[in-house]
Design an enzyme around this catalytic site. Structure first.
Site, PDB file in Angstrom:
ATOM      1  N   SER A 137       0.853  -1.191   0.000  1.00  0.00           N
ATOM      2  CA  SER A 137       0.000   0.000   0.000  1.00  0.00           C
ATOM      3  C   SER A 137       0.886   1.237   0.000  1.00  0.00           C
ATOM      4  O   SER A 137       2.005   1.233   0.535  1.00  0.00           O
ATOM      5  CB  SER A 137      -0.902   0.023   1.236  1.00  0.00           C
ATOM      6  OG  SER A 137      -1.577   1.256   1.364  1.00  0.00           O
ATOM      7  N   TYR A 149      -1.554  -0.329  10.620  1.00  0.00           N
ATOM      8  CA  TYR A 149      -1.740  -0.971   9.312  1.00  0.00           C
ATOM      9  C   TYR A 149      -0.606  -0.596   8.369  1.00  0.00           C
ATOM     10  O   TYR A 149      -0.054  -1.452   7.672  1.00  0.00           O
ATOM     11  CB  TYR A 149      -3.086  -0.540   8.728  1.00  0.00           C
ATOM     12  CG  TYR A 149      -3.308  -0.930   7.288  1.00  0.00           C
ATOM     13  CD1 TYR A 149      -3.687  -2.227   6.954  1.00  0.00           C
ATOM     14  CD2 TYR A 149      -3.158   0.002   6.257  1.00  0.00           C
ATOM     15  CE1 TYR A 149      -3.903  -2.588   5.628  1.00  0.00           C
ATOM     16  CE2 TYR A 149      -3.368  -0.356   4.934  1.00  0.00           C
ATOM     17  CZ  TYR A 149      -3.741  -1.648   4.624  1.00  0.00           C
ATOM     18  OH  TYR A 149      -3.957  -1.998   3.317  1.00  0.00           O
TER      19      TYR A 149
END
Length: 275
Positions: A137, A149
């Site tokens: 990501s 995350y």
């Protein structure tokens, strides 16, 4: 027919990967927790004439994950491509998050990627062909404050970087996909078009093209690509210096006759690339 195993294939980017690979004539092993979602993806895959095998497993559970590891290491049913797409996101800041949720995030985003890749690589290396796609990501480069995350996705980037270098000359490729915001339904889409929002199908196609070209990092979207390119400059300089010193980590092209043709299982000669 070549076979790809896609995790998190019940919806979102995983379902798109399954769809685009099936269009290229690749059979699928579909993995996720949601059987109903997997069956919907399987129906789409079969509609393209490909075989779809459904494997229900929660990758945060070591016992369930073991069934996927066994499938990847099955020499009688080789998997030519592994797409580590499954992910779990804790949206609260670290100090406000439940520890069990943080552990699930680590088990899904890190432990599963590591163990499934570890199961898939020996067979691929022995066959001299194969590829692994690790979905990271953009948050792995520029995280929001307190985002746990983002740190798991930074690990995916680092893992892919080091592993791709070690696979040089083996015929096996590895790439990290580093997308920004995507129109998958997970987030609320903007009211007006924005280059910050990416179409999942375009993201997947860009990743597959970059994989075919032997690249180890794919960043779809010109804004994200510009930022990541700038952030990667120091690392590229260090790699170049290390290579000159004889300790290069940059993936090198193998000698003639030994390079694996990734196109052989991502785009059969009789089919055109799906744009």
């Amino acid at each position: 027919m070549p076979t790809a195993l896609v995790t998190g294939a019940s919806r979102g980017l995983g379902a798109v990967f399954a769809d685009r690979l099936a269009r290229r004539g690749i059979d699928l092993v579909l993995v996720a927790r949601d059987r109903d979602g997997l069956e919907r993806t399987a129906a789409t895959v079969r509609g393209h004439g490909a075989v779809a095998e459904v494997l229900v497993a929660d990758l945060a559970d070591p016992a369930a994950r073991a069934s996927v590891e066994l499938r990847l290491s099955d020499a009688d049913r080789p998997v030519d491509m592994l797409v580590n797409n499954a992910g779990f996101e804790v949206t609260d800041e670290f100090v406000n998050s439940e520890l069990r949720d943080l552990q699930t995030q680590i088990d899904t985003n890190i432990s599963a990627v590591m163990s499934l890749t570890h199961s898939a690589l020996p067979g691929m290396i022995a066959r001299g062909s194969g590829s692994v796609i690790n979905v990271a990501s953009f948050a792995g480069y520029l995280p929001s404050p307190g985002s746990s995350y983002a740190s798991t996705k930074a690990w995916v980037l680092a893992f892919t970087d080091t592993m791709a270098a070690s696979l040089a000359g083996s015929g096996v490729g590895m790439i990290a996909l580093c997308p920004g915001r995507m129109l998958t339904g997970k987030h609320k889409a903007p009211d007006s078009p924005s280059p910050l929002w990416l179409e999942p199908a375009a993201v997947v196609e860009r990743c597959l093209r970059d994989l075919e070209r032997g690249r180890t990092l794919c960043t779809p979207g010109w804004i994200y690509r510009t930022v990541v390119g700038t952030l990667e400059m120091p690392r590229r300089s260090l790699r170049a210096a290390a290579k000159l010193a004889g300790r290069g980590r940059t993936q090198r092209r193998p000698k003639a006759g030994t390079q694996h043709d990734i196109q052989s299982f991502t785009r059969p000669p009789s089919l055109n690339s799906v744009g």
